[in-house]
Design a protein around this motif. Sequence first.
Motif, short mmCIF file in Angstrom:
data_model
loop_
_atom_site.label_atom_id
_atom_site.label_comp_id
_atom_site.label_asym_id
_atom_site.label_seq_id
_atom_site.Cartn_x
_atom_site.Cartn_y
_atom_site.Cartn_z
N ARG A 66 0.95 -1.27 -0.20
CA ARG A 66 0.07 -0.04 0.01
C ARG A 66 0.98 1.23 0.05
O ARG A 66 0.41 2.42 -0.32
CB ARG A 66 -0.84 0.03 1.25
CG ARG A 66 -1.79 -1.15 0.94
CD ARG A 66 -3.07 -0.81 2.20
NE ARG A 66 -2.67 -1.30 3.36
CZ ARG A 66 -2.79 -2.65 3.67
NH1 ARG A 66 -3.08 -3.63 2.66
NH2 ARG A 66 -2.30 -3.15 5.04
N LYS A 113 -3.63 0.01 -3.90
CA LYS A 113 -4.97 -0.10 -3.05
C LYS A 113 -5.19 -1.61 -2.97
O LYS A 113 -5.93 -1.82 -3.68
CB LYS A 113 -5.81 0.79 -3.33
CG LYS A 113 -6.85 1.25 -2.18
CD LYS A 113 -7.84 2.25 -2.66
CE LYS A 113 -8.94 2.39 -1.66
NZ LYS A 113 -8.51 3.64 -0.79
N TRP A 114 -4.53 -2.35 -2.00
CA TRP A 114 -5.14 -3.97 -2.13
C TRP A 114 -4.99 -4.16 -0.75
O TRP A 114 -4.04 -4.17 0.00
CB TRP A 114 -3.95 -4.64 -3.03
CG TRP A 114 -4.29 -5.96 -2.65
CD1 TRP A 114 -3.61 -6.75 -1.95
CD2 TRP A 114 -5.35 -6.88 -3.33
NE1 TRP A 114 -3.88 -8.22 -1.89
CE2 TRP A 114 -5.08 -8.18 -3.09
CE3 TRP A 114 -6.29 -6.82 -4.21
CZ2 TRP A 114 -5.63 -9.35 -3.41
CZ3 TRP A 114 -6.90 -7.66 -4.75
CH2 TRP A 114 -6.68 -9.08 -4.33
N ASP A 115 -6.13 -4.39 -0.07
CA ASP A 115 -6.38 -4.95 1.26
C ASP A 115 -7.34 -5.97 1.31
O ASP A 115 -8.27 -6.13 0.81
CB ASP A 115 -6.81 -3.78 2.01
CG ASP A 115 -6.83 -4.05 3.71
OD1 ASP A 115 -6.69 -5.42 4.06
OD2 ASP A 115 -6.62 -3.23 4.63
N ILE A 116 -6.88 -7.28 1.91
CA ILE A 116 -7.58 -8.65 1.87
C ILE A 116 -8.67 -8.33 2.63
O ILE A 116 -10.02 -9.00 2.26
CB ILE A 116 -6.65 -9.69 2.25
CG1 ILE A 116 -5.54 -9.85 1.36
CG2 ILE A 116 -7.30 -10.92 2.23
CD1 ILE A 116 -4.77 -11.03 1.46
N LYS A 125 -10.64 -5.98 2.50
CA LYS A 125 -11.67 -5.24 1.53
C LYS A 125 -11.82 -5.96 0.25
O LYS A 125 -12.93 -5.69 -0.13
CB LYS A 125 -11.16 -3.61 1.48
CG LYS A 125 -11.40 -2.82 2.45
CD LYS A 125 -12.80 -1.98 1.99
CE LYS A 125 -12.75 -0.71 2.92
NZ LYS A 125 -14.11 -0.96 3.64
N ASP A 126 -10.51 -6.47 -0.24
CA ASP A 126 -10.87 -7.17 -1.69
C ASP A 126 -11.29 -8.30 -1.57
O ASP A 126 -11.91 -9.01 -2.51
CB ASP A 126 -9.42 -6.69 -2.17
CG ASP A 126 -9.20 -5.12 -2.37
OD1 ASP A 126 -8.14 -4.93 -2.29
OD2 ASP A 126 -10.05 -4.49 -3.02
N MET A 127 -11.03 -9.11 -0.72
CA MET A 127 -11.54 -10.56 -0.52
C MET A 127 -11.87 -10.65 0.88
O MET A 127 -11.16 -11.58 1.76
CB MET A 127 -10.38 -11.64 -0.79
CG MET A 127 -9.61 -11.42 -2.15
SD MET A 127 -8.05 -12.18 -2.42
CE MET A 127 -8.56 -14.12 -2.28
N GLU A 137 -5.47 -10.98 6.25
CA GLU A 137 -4.54 -9.61 6.39
C GLU A 137 -3.84 -9.49 7.52
O GLU A 137 -4.50 -9.12 8.65
CB GLU A 137 -5.54 -8.26 5.99
CG GLU A 137 -4.72 -6.88 6.16
CD GLU A 137 -3.62 -6.76 4.63
OE1 GLU A 137 -4.05 -7.54 3.56
OE2 GLU A 137 -2.99 -6.08 4.65
#
Lengths: 406, 375, 167
Positions: B223, B228-231, B233-235, B313
């Motif tokens: 980040r 913008k990749w946060d598990i 939020k994204d998975m 995460e």
Amino acid sequence: MQKLADLLIQKFAPLQQLPAEYVYLVVQVVFALLMLMIFVAPFAGILSWVERRIAARMMDRVGPNRVGPQGFFQWIADGIKSLLKEDIIPRAADPILFRLAPYLVFAGMFAAFVTIPFSSSLIVADMNVGIFYLIAVTSIVVVGILMAGWSSNNKYSLLGGMRSAAQIVSYEIPAGLAILVVVFLSGSLSIQDIIKAQGAYPWQWFLFDNPFMPVAFTTLFISSLAEGNRTPFDIPEAESELVSGYSTEYSGMRFVFFYFEEWANIYLIAAVGTALFLGGWQLPPAVKAWAVSTGGALGVILPHFLEFVTFFLKAAVIVFVVIWIRWTLPRIRVDQLMTLSWKYLTPFGFAASLGVAVWMVLFPNGVPLVHYVMCAGALATLLYFFYRVAYQVWYSRQPIHLNPFV
Amino acid sequence: MAELRTEEMLLNMGPQHPSTHGVIRFVVKTDGEVMSAAVPDIGYLHRSIEKIAEKATYNGFMPWTDRVDYLAAMNCNVAYAMAVEKLASIEITRRGEYLRVIAMEMNRIISHLLAVGSLGMDVGAYTPFIHALREREKVNDLIEELCGQRLTYNYARIGGVIYDMTPNWDKKVLDFLDQFEPLLNEFDRLLTDNKILRKRLGGVAVVTREDAINYNFVGPNLRGSGVKWDIRKDMPYSVYPELDFEVPVGTGEAGSFGVVGDCFDRYMVRIREMSESVKILRQCFERIPPGDHLVKVPKKIRPPAGDCYIRTESTRGDLGVYLVSDGSDKPYRLKFRTGSFSAMAIIEKISRGMMVADLIAFIASLDIVAPEIDR
Amino acid sequence: MDDYFRNILDTATSVFEGMSITFSHLFRKPVTIQYPDKLERPMAEMLPDRFRGFLKVDMEICTACLACMNDCPIDCIKIVTKKDEKSASKERVLTQFDIDEAKCMYCGLCTEPCPTGAIHFTKEFERATESLDNLVFKFVPEGQVIVPYKAPKKESGAAEAEETADA
């Protein structure tokens, strides 16, 4: 010192048969040693205790408080411990240089102490090139540090020693320029003359003489911090990068010598700052007259004692600021240090000296209004600072404990 | 005139060093200040945790997952528990999920406190480190009241969590959060706004967006490079879909010399994530339902044969657990994939041309924890 | 040129603010707990109830079910039972119940399955000693045997309630 030596020659008949110079020499050496043992050594030790307590309170801890009342004898315990430690000398280290380095560092620092005044006549050697001698002789410390780094036969120490040499040599120039500014104002290189050219009240100090003096004071302060290897310039002994820098291979009392030099150097920084910018040991004339009028032996000692107390208190404030800066700021990198010296402090030193020279041509007798305005400005900054401190204490909502001794 | 041949120095930032975070060795080739290569050498902290998993029962392996990354112990516990629950098709209660998330977010706060504190200490600021540890001690006391230990919690179990909250514990945590936010702000003003720190960290060890993705960065490191990749939020997993929080991303904000992906960005992402965790904790305490905290599971869990992969995460990034079961009561193969291990790959590439002092700042900003690399 | 003066201004203001923060810390109460002689309350009061100190076994209520020994992940509990030839009913008795507290990792997996709560954590942690052998706690004294506890049958409901309360 001269008067004291003459007094001794008068009182003791056998001394009158010797040439006067020899008596002067012995008296000076004896006083230098007395100053070392009674003032410098205990001061460096007590300063280590004070620093640890102040650092601890700034970190919300207590600091040493077990050895003696409030931990006061911690430095004696540390000194005894390091004397009793095994003297380890690496087999591959250069035998002569390794042993010589701490002594050179110590000698360079102590040789500068002979010109520090404690009162109007308590000074070991009031040379007429006093301040010039001081800058010159503190450079011996560089030689000692380089020797320590090289002779340890350790890559980390070598890195530390080289960094330190670059640092101290680069910061001599802004320091010298700032001192030059003071020499302009006072017209003499002798430290006692510089102090006598100032007065006791803040508006009579050199610091508030004209708008360029605070610039010179800041330059001198930052350069002295860099010369003394204090954070934010403690790169040569940066613990997290180089274990302990140039003193990694030392143990026991040799190791303590390096840190002893650092603490005693803090007093040197403070004393030079006080003598040059903050009015030194000057007492207000009324106070001095009262002290002299007590008469008899007390009338001789008391003014000198009060002058010593004044000088020491002013130097103690600067010592506190040096300790405080160490525990607040991060360390700067070696190339940023060089940039700071050559691109910021040296131009400011030149600008200050040019500015003060022009000011002295325009206003040969000084402008009292400027003195008062600058004092008022300094007072306003100080009040704003204490307001910010009160704000921090209120904002954090933590319990308050005003007693410095827990 | 003949070329002066200066040899390069081979410096060993050895396994014992005050500022490599744990037992890692770096072989540094330098000519005094500027490095030409810094090669990491790992493996000093290998404890064969994955092999031990093949001999331990599913229930009995939980204390070992604490030691995979002892600064983010709760995250490792939960990741392992989630893997076993997915394989054995065990559904846990809502209250159990919320308690897990509460403990995980508190763990995130204290792990980030330690990370930014030791970054400050490596750069030379000793005081903010102690201030960060003071806050960490308060949270440690709260977690000790919840589960009995301060570092290796062993709090999650397969089926939920082992203890419920003690009476008034939620009020104590909310009181702590109320007094933590001003102190976080003060820490910010002491360390983050400091120009010397910004100059030390800004523009140093820039990891571009492409490099970060190619070299498999995860977590706050990724980040910090602008991705913008946060598990969470994204998975999303557990109760994170119901919670509302932002994902901070690095924006090159150190000043005029700041670049997206430098050390200062990674540092700022961690500071902001602490505020986000405080937000999450407040929401969790409002929404936590009453109920049971542990479902009854058989004494010897025998998941059906198969495999599964769980991503969570953790504080250092993507903590993945790959579990292969062959139908018996001990795992056949358990693999942990940790964020610090992923961060080691890029050090050699970025370190060319950097100074030794910058290497220290770089390693500290990657928040490497040695047990996670070697397991 | 602009950057030059902005750098100076930023440095001065951030150093000023930082120094005011550290100065303000001089007036705050230190958070140090001066253990062990200047504690405000006894140590046992300062620890929470679930604190995992040294393990202790109440031998009066141990049923010798061996659940704790089977669940320990590192096998630091050693329980030996034997059939008591001398007694009339030839029941099992405990001859050895050792816990190697130096190996123990204080995870708590042994306290969970215990049906009576005999094995439990205490709040004790101050047992530093010179030799590792001193940390092997022997709960069956040398040469003696202990008869395991048998829960009365009609109180089985109460025993189950005790078990879920411990978990």
